[in-house]
Design an enzyme around this catalytic site. Structure first.
Site, PDB file in Angstrom:
ATOM      1  N   LYS A 105       0.862  -1.181   0.000  1.00  0.00           N
ATOM      2  CA  LYS A 105       0.000   0.000   0.000  1.00  0.00           C
ATOM      3  C   LYS A 105       0.899   1.232   0.000  1.00  0.00           C
ATOM      4  O   LYS A 105       1.943   1.243   0.666  1.00  0.00           O
ATOM      5  CB  LYS A 105      -0.878  -0.045   1.257  1.00  0.00           C
ATOM      6  N   SER A 187      -9.444   1.173   3.108  1.00  0.00           N
ATOM      7  CA  SER A 187      -8.664   2.028   2.232  1.00  0.00           C
ATOM      8  C   SER A 187      -7.563   1.274   1.496  1.00  0.00           C
ATOM      9  O   SER A 187      -6.954   1.833   0.579  1.00  0.00           O
ATOM     10  CB  SER A 187      -8.043   3.167   3.053  1.00  0.00           C
ATOM     11  N   SER A 211      -9.780  -1.004   7.172  1.00  0.00           N
ATOM     12  CA  SER A 211      -9.089  -0.805   5.890  1.00  0.00           C
ATOM     13  C   SER A 211      -8.334  -2.016   5.337  1.00  0.00           C
ATOM     14  O   SER A 211      -7.914  -2.002   4.181  1.00  0.00           O
ATOM     15  CB  SER A 211      -8.131   0.383   5.993  1.00  0.00           C
TER      16      SER A 211
END
Ligand SMILES: *[C@@H]1O[C@H](CO)[C@@H](O)[C@H](O)[C@H]1NC(C)=O
Ligand SMILES: *[C@@H]1O[C@H](CO)[C@@H](O)[C@H](O)[C@H]1NC(C)=O
Ligand SMILES: *[C@@H]1O[C@H](CO)[C@@H](O)[C@H](O)[C@H]1NC(C)=O
Ligand SMILES: *[C@@H]1O[C@H](CO)[C@@H](O)[C@H](O)[C@H]1NC(C)=O
Ligand SMILES: *[C@@H]1O[C@H](CO)[C@@H](O)[C@H](O)[C@H]1NC(C)=O
Ligand SMILES: *[C@@H]1O[C@H](CO)[C@@H](O)[C@H](O)[C@H]1NC(C)=O
Ligand SMILES: CC(=O)N[C@H]1CO[C@H](CO)[C@@H](O)[C@@H]1O
Length: 582
Positions: A105, A187, A211
């Site tokens: 990420k 996310s 997330s």
């Protein structure tokens, strides 16, 4: 000339390999163990893997279904892979992640000298120079993993404002591979989408509240949201040290256990990790298909299975009831209901204390992150600067329908840690922990709790800092009514997956992993459905192993990339450094 010589070398190697005709694992599903077996047997190399994953990313990221899951690929990955291939030959593998390509990420820092940015999707961090790799990245590199690239995400891990999941200024709108334009959740959206269709062997995400587990749920994955303090957050663009945590998003519980065993552990740069129990467990020891036998698993129905609170489609609860039958069938006692005492008062649902803590922490910690950068060309040095930067660059950061930054503004309005903040912290621990998850476990003598991954499930674990392990549970049926999720995304939608979450107290990952493994081995839900056709990358190892140079005349020497660019198959651009082959 040098390039041609290298190509000849590759032909020789490939001839030997082709003669053996090894069966290559399907990269859509390939496990770390399968990849290690093929690497150890010499059926393919890590260089082959990197080439194949690059080609797969190229097929679907900005072309075809335009999934926008990947922000950047590493210009160093092929060199690293070649070095690790050499080392494997000479002295064997360092770990189960040796030579395995992993996507991070984009809020997890990697040193700039490797050639990639760390931005949380924000142009305010483009070309910034981080002081060092994130703590988890140091562990990955030491274990011999290859950092393949950076994944798109909801900008600032969805702490910017009322924006759709999976959107960032730099990456645009990431979408799900199971239905065109479906919500990937967030996310860690890009990590989820990339892992779901094999754009990397494994991926990492981060969770503050949902997330990792939500995008794992929406993308047919296993996700582990570790206890806060099990994995280091040093070098992770923060929301709050009280809730942030880094974990694996992968296609099987086994892969998740392998990755967690490597990234877990103390880091002097994140003092929360110094409080974790020692030694760091080998989580692969939890992979026991009989683990649910004789265990007591609780169902905290109140609030968490109430669709008017969770907003879940009723279909999820229907499939969840079937999962409870499966869990009983695996020899567990399902204690139902086993409510959280804190759910029996309105407090848990109406409390705004999580926001109080996150707003205060984000302003302090994000500003500290900017200040610690060795350089940041945007000039942004604080949350206040960031808000101004976004407004000054609307074409980058506030395009039509993606303007909102209300969360940044709300956080900026806070005035630091005062008694309201400390009361909120204490109250959160009570709601989520002592009067929440811990109380339910104790009152009913439970080994774990189980719930659908979607909905309100993540909140008690988020505010208490407790772990969650999510596994595939089911898929929306073909006749589900398609809803809107964002300006460019839909949810629910036909074939979009959803997950099952096991929850427990702090540092109960061993048990949660074992229960998730038993459930996964029995159901194999992930394998029941695939992404929509266009979103399934076609490049496989067979297209790469020994194939480089087949189109020699179509390769051009390029001084800017220090090697040659070749077209492999249909339209896959592969960048090959000559010195990575010998
Ligand atoms: C960051 O992104 C920019 C623009 O794509 C690129 O020029 C640069 O090489 C990247 N890497 C680093 C470390 O800044
Ligand atoms: C970590 O250190 C900070 C100060 O640097 C301190 O405020 C905090 O309480 C420490 N946290 C833990 C869990 O030790
Ligand atoms: C579900 O939640 C709503 C809204 O809080 C409440 O009115 C309703 O009674 C709840 N239903 C159940 C079965 O608890
Ligand atoms: C925060 O927690 C306190 C208890 O400490 C509670 O009374 C209050 O209502 C909560 N505040 C908000 C804004 O939810
Ligand atoms: C603490 O600060 C917040 C703003 O960050 C403010 O709303 C609140 O009233 C303050 N609490 C006290 C007790 O001063
Ligand atoms: C979808 O189809 C199933 C049978 O396959 C049916 O039971 C269900 O009512 C249908 N749902 C909708 C929303 O049409
Ligand atoms: C690897 C890759 O395809 N990255 C792209 C991600 O999306 C941005 C915005 O469209 C592109 O600029 C990148 O090239």
């Amino acid at each position: 000339m040098r390039v041609l010589k290298v190509l000849a070398l590759v032909f020789l190697t490939s001839a030997t390999v082709t003669a053996v005709k090894p069966a290559f694992p399907d990269l859509y599903e390939a496990s770390v163990t399968e990849l290690q077996a093929g690497l150890d047997a010499g059926h393919f190399t890590s260089v082959d893997l990197v080439k194949a994953y690059f080609a797969r990313i190229d097929e679907v990221n900005l072309k075809g279904p335009e999934l926008r899951a990947v922000l950047e690929i590493s210009p160093s990955a092929l060199d690293t892979a070649a070095a690790l291939d050499k080392e494997r030959k000479k002295s064997g593998k360092r770990s189960l992640l040796h030579g395995i390509p992993i996507l991070l990420k984009d809020n997890i820092a990697t040193v700039a000298s490797e050639g990639m940015n760390t931005t949380a999707g924000s142009f305010s961090l483009l070309n910034s120079i981080v002081p060092s790799d994130a703590g988890v990245v140091k562990r990955l590199r030491k274990a011999g993993a290859i950092i393949l690239g950076k994944a798109n995400l909801s900008e600032f891990a969805h702490f910017r404002g009322n924006l759709p999941s999976g959107w960032s200024g730099r990456g645009g709108q990431c979408t799900n591979a199971y239905f065109p334009h479906a919500d990937p959740c967030g996310s860690s959206s890009g990590s989820g989408v990339a892992a779901s269709i094999g754009l990397a062997a494994v991926t990492l995400g981060t969770e503050t509240d949902g997330s990792i587990t939500c995008p794992s749920s929406n993308n047919n994955l296993v996700g582990i949201k570790p206890t806060v303090g099990l994995t280091s957050r040093a070098g992770v663009i923060p929301i709050s040290s009280h809730q942030d945590t880094v974990g694996p998003m992968v296609r099987s519980v086994s892969d998740a256990a392998i990755v967690l065993s490597i990234i877990a552990g103390p880091d002097p740069n994140d003092n929360f990790t110094l409080a974790q129990p020692t030694p760091i467990p080998d989580f692969t020891k939890a992979l026991n298909a009989n683990a649910l036998k004789g265990k007591r698993i609780g169902v905290p129905r109140l609030v968490f299975l109430n669709d008017s609170i969770t907003g879940n489609d009723p279909f999820i609860n229907v499939v969840f009831e079937q999962a409870l039958e499966t869990i009983r069938g695996l020899g567990a006692t399902v204690v139902d209901p086993a409510d959280l005492p804190s759910a029996e008062t309105p407090e848990l649902v109406v409390s705004n204390n999580e926001t109080i803590v996150l707003d205060v922490d984000f302003k302090i910690q994000l500003t500290a992150y900017y200040e610690a950068l060795i350089a940041n060309p945007s000039g942004v040095r604080s949350l206040a600067d960031l808000i101004k930067f976004n407004d000054a660059n609307p074409e980058l950061e506030e395009p039509p329908r993606f303007e909102d930054q209300s969360e940044l503004i709300e956080s900026e309005a806070t005035t630091g840690m005062n008694s309201t903040y400390f009361d909120a912290l204490t109250f959160n621990k009570e709601l989520g922990g002592t009067q929440g998850i811990d109380a339910a476990l104790k009152e009913h003598n439970l080994d774990a709790l189980v719930l659908p991954a979607q909905g309100f499930t993540t909140v008690p674990a988020a505010i208490a800092g407790y772990p969650i392990v999510t596994v595939p549970l089911g898929f929306f049926p073909n006749n589900v009514t398609i809803g809107l999720a964002g300006p460019e995304t839909v949810y629910p939608a036909p074939g979009v997956p959803f997950g099952l979450s096991f929850l427990g107290t702090a540092f109960s990952e061993m048990q949660l992993i074992s229960f998730a493994f038993a459930y996964e081995q029995k159901t194999q839900t992930r394998l029941q459905r695939r992404a929509f056709l266009e979103a399934i990358p076609k490049t496989q190892l067979v297209d790469v192993v020994g194939k480089f140079g087949d189109d020699r005349e179509r390769c051009e020497t390029r001084s800017d990339v220090g090697g040659c660019m070749c077209t492999l198959g249909a339209a896959q651009l592969i960048q090959q450094h000559p010195n990575t082959i010998a």
